[in-house]
Design a protein around this motif. Structure first.
Motif, PDB file in Angstrom:
ATOM      1  N   ALA A  22     -22.115 138.315  65.672  1.00  0.00           N
ATOM      2  CA  ALA A  22     -20.769 137.784  65.222  1.00  0.00           C
ATOM      3  C   ALA A  22     -19.494 137.913  66.187  1.00  0.00           C
ATOM      4  CB  ALA A  22     -20.307 138.993  64.041  1.00  0.00           C
ATOM      5  N   PRO A  23     -19.040 136.758  66.329  1.00  0.00           N
ATOM      6  CA  PRO A  23     -17.859 136.486  67.424  1.00  0.00           C
ATOM      7  C   PRO A  23     -16.631 137.295  67.260  1.00  0.00           C
ATOM      8  CG  PRO A  23     -18.005 134.695  65.945  1.00  0.00           C
ATOM      9  CD  PRO A  23     -19.308 135.506  65.549  1.00  0.00           C
ATOM     10  N   ALA A  24     -15.788 137.643  68.323  1.00  0.00           N
ATOM     11  CA  ALA A  24     -14.850 138.575  67.915  1.00  0.00           C
ATOM     12  C   ALA A  24     -13.670 138.090  67.063  1.00  0.00           C
ATOM     13  CB  ALA A  24     -14.196 138.862  69.524  1.00  0.00           C
ATOM     14  N   TRP A  25     -13.543 136.761  66.931  1.00  0.00           N
ATOM     15  CA  TRP A  25     -12.580 136.196  66.052  1.00  0.00           C
ATOM     16  C   TRP A  25     -12.941 136.444  64.509  1.00  0.00           C
ATOM     17  CZ3 TRP A  25     -14.235 132.700  62.656  1.00  0.00           C
ATOM     18  CH2 TRP A  25     -15.532 132.231  62.789  1.00  0.00           C
ATOM     19  N   MET A  26     -14.166 136.635  64.382  1.00  0.00           N
ATOM     20  CA  MET A  26     -14.912 136.813  62.983  1.00  0.00           C
ATOM     21  C   MET A  26     -14.607 138.145  62.574  1.00  0.00           C
ATOM     22  SD  MET A  26     -17.860 135.027  61.312  1.00  0.00           S
ATOM     23  CE  MET A  26     -19.210 136.513  61.809  1.00  0.00           C
ATOM     24  N   VAL A  27     -14.256 139.126  63.365  1.00  0.00           N
ATOM     25  CA  VAL A  27     -14.498 140.566  63.090  1.00  0.00           C
ATOM     26  C   VAL A  27     -12.972 141.242  63.130  1.00  0.00           C
ATOM     27  CG1 VAL A  27     -15.372 142.928  63.592  1.00  0.00           C
ATOM     28  CG2 VAL A  27     -16.775 140.799  63.803  1.00  0.00           C
ATOM     29  N   PRO A  28     -12.220 141.887  62.036  1.00  0.00           N
ATOM     30  CA  PRO A  28     -11.076 142.530  62.166  1.00  0.00           C
ATOM     31  C   PRO A  28     -11.133 143.439  63.170  1.00  0.00           C
ATOM     32  CG  PRO A  28     -11.676 142.220  59.860  1.00  0.00           C
ATOM     33  CD  PRO A  28     -13.081 141.916  60.749  1.00  0.00           C
ATOM     34  N   GLU A  29      -9.735 143.541  63.729  1.00  0.00           N
ATOM     35  CA  GLU A  29      -9.580 144.785  64.685  1.00  0.00           C
ATOM     36  C   GLU A  29      -9.722 146.173  64.160  1.00  0.00           C
ATOM     37  OE1 GLU A  29      -6.129 146.352  67.903  1.00  0.00           O
ATOM     38  OE2 GLU A  29      -5.774 144.546  66.405  1.00  0.00           O
ATOM     39  N   ASN A  30     -10.518 146.958  64.927  1.00  0.00           N
ATOM     40  CA  ASN A  30     -10.739 148.321  64.258  1.00  0.00           C
ATOM     41  C   ASN A  30     -11.815 148.292  63.284  1.00  0.00           C
ATOM     42  OD1 ASN A  30      -8.986 149.516  66.334  1.00  0.00           O
ATOM     43  ND2 ASN A  30      -7.632 149.281  64.679  1.00  0.00           N
ATOM     44  N   PHE A  31     -12.688 147.471  63.360  1.00  0.00           N
ATOM     45  CA  PHE A  31     -13.912 147.179  62.280  1.00  0.00           C
ATOM     46  C   PHE A  31     -15.121 148.057  62.311  1.00  0.00           C
ATOM     47  CE2 PHE A  31     -17.226 145.409  59.908  1.00  0.00           C
ATOM     48  CZ  PHE A  31     -17.091 145.406  58.825  1.00  0.00           C
ATOM     49  N   GLY A  32     -15.359 148.064  63.620  1.00  0.00           N
ATOM     50  CA  GLY A  32     -16.590 148.908  64.203  1.00  0.00           C
ATOM     51  C   GLY A  32     -17.664 148.094  64.071  1.00  0.00           C
ATOM     52  N   ASN A  33     -18.881 148.358  63.994  1.00  0.00           N
ATOM     53  CA  ASN A  33     -20.166 147.593  64.230  1.00  0.00           C
ATOM     54  C   ASN A  33     -20.443 146.905  62.585  1.00  0.00           C
ATOM     55  OD1 ASN A  33     -20.481 148.533  67.043  1.00  0.00           O
ATOM     56  ND2 ASN A  33     -21.746 150.420  66.396  1.00  0.00           N
ATOM     57  N   VAL A  34     -20.850 145.696  62.793  1.00  0.00           N
ATOM     58  CA  VAL A  34     -21.044 144.954  61.972  1.00  0.00           C
ATOM     59  C   VAL A  34     -22.575 145.197  61.478  1.00  0.00           C
ATOM     60  CG1 VAL A  34     -21.282 142.571  60.646  1.00  0.00           C
ATOM     61  CG2 VAL A  34     -19.610 143.009  62.523  1.00  0.00           C
ATOM     62  N   GLY A  35     -22.997 145.490  60.038  1.00  0.00           N
ATOM     63  CA  GLY A  35     -24.248 145.526  59.651  1.00  0.00           C
ATOM     64  C   GLY A  35     -24.805 144.633  59.143  1.00  0.00           C
ATOM     65  N   SER A  36     -24.093 143.638  58.495  1.00  0.00           N
ATOM     66  CA  SER A  36     -24.619 142.603  57.630  1.00  0.00           C
ATOM     67  C   SER A  36     -23.579 141.614  57.336  1.00  0.00           C
ATOM     68  CB  SER A  36     -25.377 143.117  56.181  1.00  0.00           C
ATOM     69  OG  SER A  36     -24.688 143.753  55.431  1.00  0.00           O
ATOM     70  N   ILE A  37     -23.763 140.341  57.178  1.00  0.00           N
ATOM     71  CA  ILE A  37     -22.981 139.393  57.031  1.00  0.00           C
ATOM     72  C   ILE A  37     -23.522 138.217  55.854  1.00  0.00           C
ATOM     73  CG2 ILE A  37     -21.874 137.344  58.303  1.00  0.00           C
ATOM     74  CD1 ILE A  37     -22.209 138.782  60.827  1.00  0.00           C
ATOM     75  N   VAL A  38     -22.410 137.853  55.099  1.00  0.00           N
ATOM     76  CA  VAL A  38     -22.794 136.798  54.216  1.00  0.00           C
ATOM     77  C   VAL A  38     -21.794 135.603  54.304  1.00  0.00           C
ATOM     78  CG1 VAL A  38     -22.792 136.198  51.747  1.00  0.00           C
ATOM     79  CG2 VAL A  38     -23.957 138.114  52.241  1.00  0.00           C
ATOM     80  N   ILE A  39     -22.572 134.445  54.604  1.00  0.00           N
ATOM     81  CA  ILE A  39     -21.460 133.204  54.666  1.00  0.00           C
ATOM     82  C   ILE A  39     -22.025 132.384  53.835  1.00  0.00           C
ATOM     83  CG2 ILE A  39     -20.906 131.172  56.166  1.00  0.00           C
ATOM     84  CD1 ILE A  39     -21.698 132.937  58.549  1.00  0.00           C
ATOM     85  N   THR A  40     -20.844 131.890  52.854  1.00  0.00           N
ATOM     86  CA  THR A  40     -21.141 131.062  51.599  1.00  0.00           C
ATOM     87  C   THR A  40     -19.966 129.890  51.692  1.00  0.00           C
ATOM     88  OG1 THR A  40     -21.533 131.072  49.332  1.00  0.00           O
ATOM     89  CG2 THR A  40     -19.821 132.577  50.009  1.00  0.00           C
ATOM     90  N   PRO A  41     -20.426 128.879  51.013  1.00  0.00           N
ATOM     91  CA  PRO A  41     -19.280 127.745  50.889  1.00  0.00           C
ATOM     92  C   PRO A  41     -18.506 128.136  49.700  1.00  0.00           C
ATOM     93  CG  PRO A  41     -21.556 126.919  50.109  1.00  0.00           C
ATOM     94  CD  PRO A  41     -21.882 128.297  50.960  1.00  0.00           C
ATOM     95  N   LEU A  42     -17.387 127.584  49.983  1.00  0.00           N
ATOM     96  CA  LEU A  42     -16.244 127.326  48.912  1.00  0.00           C
ATOM     97  C   LEU A  42     -15.977 126.117  48.191  1.00  0.00           C
ATOM     98  CD1 LEU A  42     -13.380 129.597  50.621  1.00  0.00           C
ATOM     99  CD2 LEU A  42     -14.925 130.339  49.004  1.00  0.00           C
ATOM    100  N   PRO A  43     -16.996 125.859  47.071  1.00  0.00           N
ATOM    101  CA  PRO A  43     -16.868 124.527  46.529  1.00  0.00           C
ATOM    102  C   PRO A  43     -15.812 123.971  46.075  1.00  0.00           C
ATOM    103  CG  PRO A  43     -18.721 125.977  45.745  1.00  0.00           C
ATOM    104  CD  PRO A  43     -17.967 126.971  46.480  1.00  0.00           C
ATOM    105  N   GLY A  44     -15.519 122.833  46.345  1.00  0.00           N
ATOM    106  CA  GLY A  44     -14.156 122.165  45.954  1.00  0.00           C
ATOM    107  C   GLY A  44     -14.386 121.190  44.731  1.00  0.00           C
ATOM    108  N   HIS A  45     -13.436 120.175  44.577  1.00  0.00           N
ATOM    109  CA  HIS A  45     -13.479 119.224  43.718  1.00  0.00           C
ATOM    110  C   HIS A  45     -13.793 117.774  44.671  1.00  0.00           C
ATOM    111  CE1 HIS A  45     -10.384 121.721  41.342  1.00  0.00           C
ATOM    112  NE2 HIS A  45     -11.553 121.794  40.748  1.00  0.00           N
ATOM    113  N   GLY A  46     -15.066 117.647  44.672  1.00  0.00           N
ATOM    114  CA  GLY A  46     -15.670 116.451  45.483  1.00  0.00           C
ATOM    115  C   GLY A  46     -15.953 116.673  46.781  1.00  0.00           C
ATOM    116  N   GLU A  47     -15.034 117.720  47.452  1.00  0.00           N
ATOM    117  CA  GLU A  47     -15.340 118.036  48.730  1.00  0.00           C
ATOM    118  C   GLU A  47     -15.179 119.738  49.129  1.00  0.00           C
ATOM    119  OE1 GLU A  47     -11.074 117.036  50.579  1.00  0.00           O
ATOM    120  OE2 GLU A  47     -12.658 115.772  51.068  1.00  0.00           O
ATOM    121  N   PRO A  48     -15.898 120.183  50.078  1.00  0.00           N
ATOM    122  CA  PRO A  48     -15.872 121.608  50.147  1.00  0.00           C
ATOM    123  C   PRO A  48     -14.338 121.869  50.467  1.00  0.00           C
ATOM    124  CG  PRO A  48     -17.774 120.753  51.662  1.00  0.00           C
ATOM    125  CD  PRO A  48     -16.903 119.360  51.036  1.00  0.00           C
TER     126      PRO A  48
END
Length: 506
Positions: free
Chosen positions: A176-202
């Motif tokens: 996980a890159p630094a820009w994705m992890v909030p400050e003082n979060f600690g170690n990342v254990g698991s990640i979910v990445i999912t799309p946000l469906p829109g009207h006709g386009e993401p």
């Protein structure tokens, strides 16, 4: 014996059974307290209900009934109820805001508060920057723009394009890159990445982070996250669509709104407009000034009223103003302008007509010469220096209804301090007064204009608007427009001293 392997004859009860059963037995056989209630608890990973039976010698026999399936069903039902309630709250919260930034922050905050330890909402990338809204549980969302490549995070580039999410077990939290992890979060254990469906386009992507000391995302949790993402994406897409339509409306509005009037080549112009609905800014009444391009030429003032109200009337208003702009080379020929405008309106799909009055105004030897042509509109009114109100003798047919139109043109001269008022019938037909249903009428308008003799054109407009607003109170009304064309009083500039501003005197 297989369920409680430590239980055998001679073994102490308290040491061979779970504590919950020990407590239930003590409560059941105590001297002071006798409890007849159902007790249950875990034995290993199984759930049991314990039912006591009192024997003849006073001892208690406990029957254990396996209710693991019932317990799992109850827990599943409770979980589904909690999730359904959360989705209802989330939908209400997200759809209550049509502001893109507030909606983005709300998505991140809802996810961080109810689902995970931290959430990141990623908007579709701009030219080179990736818009982010990052929220840590218990905190506020923080917006930023990062110069990063979505392809560096497995599944993110695909999610931003609307592809189905990859399972969380495929994503290495250590990468996980630094820009994705909030400050003082600690170690990342698991990640979910999912799309946000829109009207006709993401509408973007949602990244959810769980700390290393927490259980990994289950398959059921990932399915629920996708349900939340679907609602979040719909809300975010609706907010963006509203923002785009609002921007488009503002762009079109600038062309449809009446212009700000001022003095043009020695002739004073002022105007006021009030739409039929206070929440709208445009309607079927309009006025325009087409300034003279050279000294000695006449400026063309136009005021009109399109049949109907609201946006449809405003569209035709815009079309009339555009046609008039194209006909400027022949502004001196009022009759020809009306014929050409009438023909253009008859060839459109609009089944509406309009009334209009045109006035060519030019400064001549200290006075203003007006040529006024009426096309089915209320007569223009001239106010002399002594307060006398005269009706301009010009008559004509409305435009956009019949194949041919006929009208007459009248010439009027305005001495310094005199003015001509062009208005729509929304003013004279305004209903109100003490009984609430009386017309403002022509006589009240004439009286109001007569009181404004020798007043500046802007003050005349404000006076009439004040009187009609007071007359209407909060009652319904039609569109109202007023334009004043005035011959300025002769003035000279006198300076009081070397520091204060000069003042105009008659």
């Amino acid at each position: 014996m297989s369920l409680l392997p430590g239980m055998s004859p001679g073994v102490v009860f308290e040491g061979a059974v779970p504590q919950w059963l020990v407590d239930a037995h003590a409560a059941r056989t105590g001297v002071d307290v006798v409890v007849d209630r159902l007790v249950s608890g875990l034995v290993g990973e199984q759930s049991f209900e314990a039912h006591p039976t009192v024997r003849a010698d006073g001892s208690v026999l406990w029957w254990l009934v396996d209710d693991t399936d019932h317990r799992l069903a109850r827990e599943a039902l409770r979980t589904e109820r909690e999730r359904t309630a959360f989705l209802a709250i989330a939908s209400s919260t997200l759809l209550s805001s049509l502001n893109v930034e507030r909606c983005t922050d709300a998505i991140a905050q809802l996810a961080a508060r109810h689902l995970v330890d931290a959430a990141v909402v990623v908007a579709p990338p701009g030219a080179r920057l990736l818009p982010l809204s990052v929220c840590l549980r218990g905190g506020d969302a923080v917006r930023s723009h990062q110069s990063v490549d979505p392809a560096d995070v497995p599944g993110l580039a695909e999610a931003l394009q609307g592809y189905p999410p990859v399972p969380s077990r495929w994503i290495d939290p250590a990468r996980a890159p630094a820009w994705m992890v909030p400050e003082n979060f600690g170690n990342v254990g698991s990640i979910v990445i999912t799309p946000l469906p829109g009207h006709g386009e993401p509408a973007g992507a949602l990244i959810l982070l769980r700390r290393a000391n927490k259980p990994a995302f289950t398959e059921a949790e990932e399915v629920f996250i996708r349900l939340f993402a679907a609602r979040a994406g719909a809300a975010l897409s609706a907010a963006r669509l509203y923002a785009e339509q609002s921007s488009l409306s503002q762009t079109l509005m600038r062309d449809l709104l009446p212009p700000v009037l001022h003095q043009v080549r020695g002739v004073d112009f002022a105007g006021g407009y009030r739409p039929s609905r206070d929440h709208e800014r445009i309607g079927g009444d309009f006025y325009d000034i087409h300034p003279a391009t050279a000294e000695g030429e006449a400026s063309l003032a136009v005021l009109g009223d399109v049949c109907g109200r609201g946006l449809e009337a405003a569209v035709l208003t815009g079309k009339i103003r555009t046609i008039l702009q194209a006909l400027l080379p022949i502004t001196d020929d009022h009759q020809r302008i009306l014929r050409l405008l009438n023909g253009a309106l008859l060839n459109t799909h609009h089944a509406r007509f309009a009334t209009m009055v045109m006035a060519s105004a030019a400064r001549e030897a200290g006075s203003v010469r007006l040529r006024v042509t009426n096309a089915g509109h209320p007569a223009a009114l001239v106010v002399r220096q002594d307060g006398t109100v005269e009706e301009v003798q010009s008559r004509g047919m409305l435009i956009g209804a019949l194949p041919e139109v006929h009208s007459t043109t009248a010439e009027v001269r305005l001495a310094p301090g005199e003015f001509c008022a062009l208005y729509t019938d929304g003013i004279t037909e305004a209903r109100g007064g003490p009984l609430g249903n009386e017309l403002f009428g022509n006589e009240r308008l004439r009286e109001a204009l007569g009181e404004c003799a020798a007043m500046p054109s802007g003050a005349v407009v404000e006076h009439v608007q004040m009187l009609t607003s007071r007359w209407l109170s909060s009652g319904p009304h039609d569109d109202m427009a007023l334009m004043v064309i005035a011959a300025p009083r002769s003035r000279h500039l006198s300076a009081v001293d070397g520091h204060t501003r000069g003042r105009f005197t008659a």
